[in-house]
Design a protein around this motif. Structure first.
Motif, PDB file in Angstrom:
ATOM      1  N   SER A 143      43.320  41.377  48.618  1.00  0.00           N
ATOM      2  CA  SER A 143      44.361  40.356  48.615  1.00  0.00           C
ATOM      3  C   SER A 143      44.164  39.356  49.754  1.00  0.00           C
ATOM      4  CB  SER A 143      45.727  41.018  48.751  1.00  0.00           C
ATOM      5  OG  SER A 143      46.739  40.043  48.889  1.00  0.00           O
ATOM      6  N   ALA A 164      46.169  45.095  49.938  1.00  0.00           N
ATOM      7  CA  ALA A 164      46.114  45.578  48.557  1.00  0.00           C
ATOM      8  C   ALA A 164      44.738  45.281  47.971  1.00  0.00           C
ATOM      9  CB  ALA A 164      47.188  44.901  47.719  1.00  0.00           C
ATOM     10  N   TYR A 187      42.013  45.787  44.337  1.00  0.00           N
ATOM     11  CA  TYR A 187      41.728  46.114  42.945  1.00  0.00           C
ATOM     12  C   TYR A 187      40.241  46.402  42.862  1.00  0.00           C
ATOM     13  CZ  TYR A 187      46.168  44.443  40.973  1.00  0.00           C
ATOM     14  OH  TYR A 187      47.486  44.281  40.631  1.00  0.00           O
ATOM     15  N   TYR A 242      48.484  40.424  40.657  1.00  0.00           N
ATOM     16  CA  TYR A 242      49.756  40.800  41.266  1.00  0.00           C
ATOM     17  C   TYR A 242      49.522  41.670  42.496  1.00  0.00           C
ATOM     18  CZ  TYR A 242      54.478  42.556  41.794  1.00  0.00           C
ATOM     19  OH  TYR A 242      55.706  42.875  42.292  1.00  0.00           O
ATOM     20  N   ASP A 243      50.162  41.319  43.600  1.00  0.00           N
ATOM     21  CA  ASP A 243      50.111  42.101  44.835  1.00  0.00           C
ATOM     22  C   ASP A 243      51.449  42.822  44.978  1.00  0.00           C
ATOM     23  OD1 ASP A 243      50.090  43.086  47.427  1.00  0.00           O
ATOM     24  OD2 ASP A 243      49.072  41.339  48.247  1.00  0.00           O
ATOM     25  N   PRO A 244      51.482  44.151  44.786  1.00  0.00           N
ATOM     26  CA  PRO A 244      52.749  44.877  44.842  1.00  0.00           C
ATOM     27  C   PRO A 244      53.416  44.851  46.220  1.00  0.00           C
ATOM     28  CG  PRO A 244      50.938  46.391  44.367  1.00  0.00           C
ATOM     29  CD  PRO A 244      50.370  45.010  44.415  1.00  0.00           C
ATOM     30  N   GLN A 245      52.648  44.787  47.295  1.00  0.00           N
ATOM     31  CA  GLN A 245      53.247  44.736  48.631  1.00  0.00           C
ATOM     32  C   GLN A 245      53.899  43.376  48.897  1.00  0.00           C
ATOM     33  OE1 GLN A 245      50.029  46.088  48.395  1.00  0.00           O
ATOM     34  NE2 GLN A 245      50.437  48.206  48.959  1.00  0.00           N
ATOM     35  N   GLY A 254      54.850  41.343  46.407  1.00  0.00           N
ATOM     36  CA  GLY A 254      55.830  41.131  45.346  1.00  0.00           C
ATOM     37  C   GLY A 254      55.602  39.882  44.526  1.00  0.00           C
ATOM     38  N   HIS A 267      52.195  37.154  42.602  1.00  0.00           N
ATOM     39  CA  HIS A 267      50.798  36.951  42.275  1.00  0.00           C
ATOM     40  C   HIS A 267      50.121  36.137  43.378  1.00  0.00           C
ATOM     41  CE1 HIS A 267      52.040  38.218  38.278  1.00  0.00           C
ATOM     42  NE2 HIS A 267      50.769  38.396  38.010  1.00  0.00           N
TER      43      HIS A 267
END
Length: 54
Positions: free
Chosen positions: A14, A20, A22, A40-43, A45, A47
């Motif tokens: 990221s 983060a 992938y 999408y970066d979950p940390q 919240g 894209h």
């Protein structure tokens, strides 16, 4: 069957600085440069751009 060197496994990190990642495969023939995908970066919240790290 051996895996081809034409489609190596790459790690996308990221650009938001959250750490983060992938993991994906890319075609070196079509994309010889570093891969940049918007995912999408979950940390964070949202894209953000994920850049290939070596």
């Amino acid at each position: 069957m051996a895996r081809s060197t034409a489609r190596p496994v790459v790690t996308l990190k990221s650009t938001a600085g959250t750490g983060a990642t992938y993991v994906t495969r890319k075609n070196r023939g079509n994309d010889p440069d570093r891969l940049v995908l918007r995912k999408y970066d979950p940390q964070a919240g949202k894209h953000v751009a994920f850049r290939e790290e070596r």
